[in-house]
Motif scaffolding. Structure first.
Motif, PDB file in Angstrom:
ATOM      1  N   GLN A 195       5.836   2.625 -39.551  1.00 26.97           N
ATOM      2  CA  GLN A 195       6.352   2.541 -38.191  1.00 26.97           C
ATOM      3  C   GLN A 195       7.850   2.261 -38.268  1.00 26.97           C
ATOM      4  O   GLN A 195       8.299   1.481 -39.101  1.00 26.97           O
ATOM      5  CB  GLN A 195       5.657   1.440 -37.392  1.00 26.97           C
ATOM      6  CG  GLN A 195       6.052   1.414 -35.924  1.00 26.97           C
ATOM      7  CD  GLN A 195       5.182   0.458 -35.131  1.00 26.97           C
ATOM      8  OE1 GLN A 195       5.116  -0.722 -35.420  1.00 26.97           O
ATOM      9  NE2 GLN A 195       4.503   0.992 -34.116  1.00 26.97           N
ATOM     10  N   ILE A 196       8.599   2.928 -37.408  1.00 22.69           N
ATOM     11  CA  ILE A 196      10.028   2.671 -37.261  1.00 22.69           C
ATOM     12  C   ILE A 196      10.254   2.273 -35.807  1.00 22.69           C
ATOM     13  O   ILE A 196       9.779   2.954 -34.885  1.00 22.69           O
ATOM     14  CB  ILE A 196      10.860   3.927 -37.606  1.00 22.69           C
ATOM     15  CG1 ILE A 196      10.616   4.331 -39.065  1.00 22.69           C
ATOM     16  CG2 ILE A 196      12.352   3.668 -37.347  1.00 22.69           C
ATOM     17  CD1 ILE A 196      11.188   5.686 -39.423  1.00 22.69           C
ATOM     18  N   LEU A 197      10.951   1.160 -35.608  1.00 21.03           N
ATOM     19  CA  LEU A 197      11.289   0.691 -34.273  1.00 21.03           C
ATOM     20  C   LEU A 197      12.777   0.897 -34.037  1.00 21.03           C
ATOM     21  O   LEU A 197      13.606   0.445 -34.840  1.00 21.03           O
ATOM     22  CB  LEU A 197      10.951  -0.794 -34.118  1.00 21.03           C
ATOM     23  CG  LEU A 197       9.529  -1.227 -34.455  1.00 21.03           C
ATOM     24  CD1 LEU A 197       9.381  -2.726 -34.286  1.00 21.03           C
ATOM     25  CD2 LEU A 197       8.518  -0.487 -33.600  1.00 21.03           C
ATOM     26  N   LEU A 198      13.124   1.562 -32.957  1.00 22.54           N
ATOM     27  CA  LEU A 198      14.506   1.766 -32.534  1.00 22.54           C
ATOM     28  C   LEU A 198      14.689   0.956 -31.250  1.00 22.54           C
ATOM     29  O   LEU A 198      14.150   1.330 -30.197  1.00 22.54           O
ATOM     30  CB  LEU A 198      14.791   3.241 -32.270  1.00 22.54           C
ATOM     31  CG  LEU A 198      14.426   4.229 -33.383  1.00 22.54           C
ATOM     32  CD1 LEU A 198      14.630   5.665 -32.906  1.00 22.54           C
ATOM     33  CD2 LEU A 198      15.235   3.953 -34.625  1.00 22.54           C
ATOM     34  N   VAL A 199      15.396  -0.152 -31.331  1.00 22.81           N
ATOM     35  CA  VAL A 199      15.527  -1.046 -30.180  1.00 22.81           C
ATOM     36  C   VAL A 199      16.493  -0.420 -29.178  1.00 22.81           C
ATOM     37  O   VAL A 199      17.625  -0.086 -29.514  1.00 22.81           O
ATOM     38  CB  VAL A 199      16.003  -2.441 -30.613  1.00 22.81           C
ATOM     39  CG1 VAL A 199      16.151  -3.357 -29.399  1.00 22.81           C
ATOM     40  CG2 VAL A 199      15.039  -3.044 -31.631  1.00 22.81           C
ATOM     41  N   THR A 200      16.016  -0.286 -27.926  1.00 22.73           N
ATOM     42  CA  THR A 200      16.807   0.374 -26.891  1.00 22.73           C
ATOM     43  C   THR A 200      17.231  -0.542 -25.761  1.00 22.73           C
ATOM     44  O   THR A 200      18.125  -0.186 -24.990  1.00 22.73           O
ATOM     45  CB  THR A 200      16.031   1.569 -26.303  1.00 22.73           C
ATOM     46  OG1 THR A 200      14.773   1.102 -25.794  1.00 22.73           O
ATOM     47  CG2 THR A 200      15.791   2.637 -27.350  1.00 22.73           C
ATOM     48  N   GLY A 201      16.625  -1.714 -25.617  1.00 25.35           N
ATOM     49  CA  GLY A 201      17.013  -2.591 -24.510  1.00 25.35           C
ATOM     50  C   GLY A 201      16.484  -3.993 -24.644  1.00 25.35           C
ATOM     51  O   GLY A 201      15.455  -4.231 -25.271  1.00 25.35           O
ATOM     52  N   ILE A 211      -1.319  -4.071 -38.942  1.00 26.64           N
ATOM     53  CA  ILE A 211      -0.934  -3.377 -40.172  1.00 26.64           C
ATOM     54  C   ILE A 211      -1.089  -1.880 -39.919  1.00 26.64           C
ATOM     55  O   ILE A 211      -2.085  -1.445 -39.329  1.00 26.64           O
ATOM     56  CB  ILE A 211      -1.842  -3.797 -41.351  1.00 26.64           C
ATOM     57  CG1 ILE A 211      -1.720  -5.287 -41.642  1.00 26.64           C
ATOM     58  CG2 ILE A 211      -1.530  -2.971 -42.601  1.00 26.64           C
ATOM     59  CD1 ILE A 211      -2.754  -5.814 -42.627  1.00 26.64           C
ATOM     60  N   HIS A 212      -0.121  -1.110 -40.397  1.00 25.85           N
ATOM     61  CA  HIS A 212      -0.228   0.351 -40.355  1.00 25.85           C
ATOM     62  C   HIS A 212      -0.696   0.830 -41.729  1.00 25.85           C
ATOM     63  O   HIS A 212      -0.109   0.466 -42.746  1.00 25.85           O
ATOM     64  CB  HIS A 212       1.112   0.988 -39.984  1.00 25.85           C
ATOM     65  CG  HIS A 212       1.593   0.520 -38.652  1.00 25.85           C
ATOM     66  ND1 HIS A 212       1.054   0.966 -37.464  1.00 25.85           N
ATOM     67  CD2 HIS A 212       2.534  -0.388 -38.317  1.00 25.85           C
ATOM     68  CE1 HIS A 212       1.656   0.359 -36.465  1.00 25.85           C
ATOM     69  NE2 HIS A 212       2.562  -0.479 -36.956  1.00 25.85           N
ATOM     70  N   THR A 244      12.317  -0.805 -40.096  1.00 26.15           N
ATOM     71  CA  THR A 244      11.410   0.081 -40.821  1.00 26.15           C
ATOM     72  C   THR A 244      10.254  -0.755 -41.351  1.00 26.15           C
ATOM     73  O   THR A 244      10.470  -1.725 -42.070  1.00 26.15           O
ATOM     74  CB  THR A 244      12.133   0.778 -41.989  1.00 26.15           C
ATOM     75  OG1 THR A 244      13.250   1.504 -41.466  1.00 26.15           O
ATOM     76  CG2 THR A 244      11.203   1.723 -42.722  1.00 26.15           C
ATOM     77  N   ILE A 245       9.044  -0.373 -40.991  1.00 23.38           N
ATOM     78  CA  ILE A 245       7.851  -1.115 -41.375  1.00 23.38           C
ATOM     79  C   ILE A 245       7.023  -0.210 -42.285  1.00 23.38           C
ATOM     80  O   ILE A 245       6.538   0.843 -41.860  1.00 23.38           O
ATOM     81  CB  ILE A 245       7.034  -1.516 -40.129  1.00 23.38           C
ATOM     82  CG1 ILE A 245       7.943  -2.275 -39.144  1.00 23.38           C
ATOM     83  CG2 ILE A 245       5.820  -2.346 -40.531  1.00 23.38           C
ATOM     84  CD1 ILE A 245       7.473  -2.227 -37.723  1.00 23.38           C
ATOM     85  N   HIS A 246       6.876  -0.627 -43.514  1.00 25.29           N
ATOM     86  CA  HIS A 246       6.185   0.194 -44.502  1.00 25.29           C
ATOM     87  C   HIS A 246       4.666   0.023 -44.421  1.00 25.29           C
ATOM     88  O   HIS A 246       4.155  -0.952 -43.866  1.00 25.29           O
ATOM     89  CB  HIS A 246       6.691  -0.154 -45.901  1.00 25.29           C
ATOM     90  CG  HIS A 246       8.142   0.192 -46.083  1.00 25.29           C
ATOM     91  ND1 HIS A 246       8.567   1.466 -46.350  1.00 25.29           N
ATOM     92  CD2 HIS A 246       9.256  -0.575 -45.999  1.00 25.29           C
ATOM     93  CE1 HIS A 246       9.879   1.483 -46.430  1.00 25.29           C
ATOM     94  NE2 HIS A 246      10.329   0.260 -46.214  1.00 25.29           N
ATOM     95  N   ASP A 247       3.984   0.974 -44.998  1.00 32.03           N
ATOM     96  CA  ASP A 247       2.525   0.980 -45.077  1.00 32.03           C
ATOM     97  C   ASP A 247       2.006  -0.357 -45.600  1.00 32.03           C
ATOM     98  O   ASP A 247       2.517  -0.884 -46.599  1.00 32.03           O
ATOM     99  CB  ASP A 247       2.108   2.117 -46.023  1.00 32.03           C
ATOM    100  CG  ASP A 247       0.616   2.273 -46.094  1.00 32.03           C
ATOM    101  OD1 ASP A 247       0.055   2.943 -45.211  1.00 32.03           O
ATOM    102  OD2 ASP A 247       0.008   1.724 -47.035  1.00 32.03           O
TER     103      ASP A 247
END
Length: 138
Positions: free
Chosen positions: A66-72, A60-61, A94-97
């Protein structure tokens, strides 16, 4: 996805073994810091690479996001109480608090994402092998 093909997608590079966070992962992960607190900003940005089958523990943040940008490669993202989502290059999560979640590679593919993170992380229990093995791309 084989490592050779994956390496051509992983634009920021694999980075070093993620030893500082190894206790929160099942399998081997790698980390290449792109932006850190040393850059006098309140956000960490890192390229995280997962070997096939590698995943992080539930976490948990707090006081951030946290934002994840998938690159591969191919990977999974799952929030507590919801089905896992199969991720591909170009996907954004996008992962919220306060949201309990985990992410990692599929069994048969390398996986990388840029993680943009603020706040603090609370690390929880690992994903059980049974729960992970039950995930299906279908």
């Amino acid at each position: 996805m084989a490592n050779e093909k994956f390496d051509t997608q992983n634009v920021f590079g694999q980075g070093d073994k993620n030893d500082a966070y190894a206790q929160y992962f099942i399998g081997q992960s790698y980390l290449k810091n792109l932006v850190s607190a040393d850059d006098n900003v309140n956000v960490n940005v890192g390229n995280v690479t997962f070997e096939p089958g590698c995943r992080n523990d539930w976490h948990i943040h707090h006081n951030g996001y946290q934002i994840l940008l998938v690159t591969g490669g191919e990977g999974w993202y799952q929030e507590d109480g919801k089905p896992a989502q199969l991720l591909h290059p170009g996907d954004v999560v996008t992962i919220h608090d306060g949201v309990k979640h985990w992410h990692g590679a599929t069994k048969d593919s390398w996986f990388s994402h840029v993680a943009i993170t603020t706040g603090t992380s609370e690390w929880l229990e690992p994903i059980s092998d049974a729960a992970y093995d039950a995930l299906s791309k279908d």
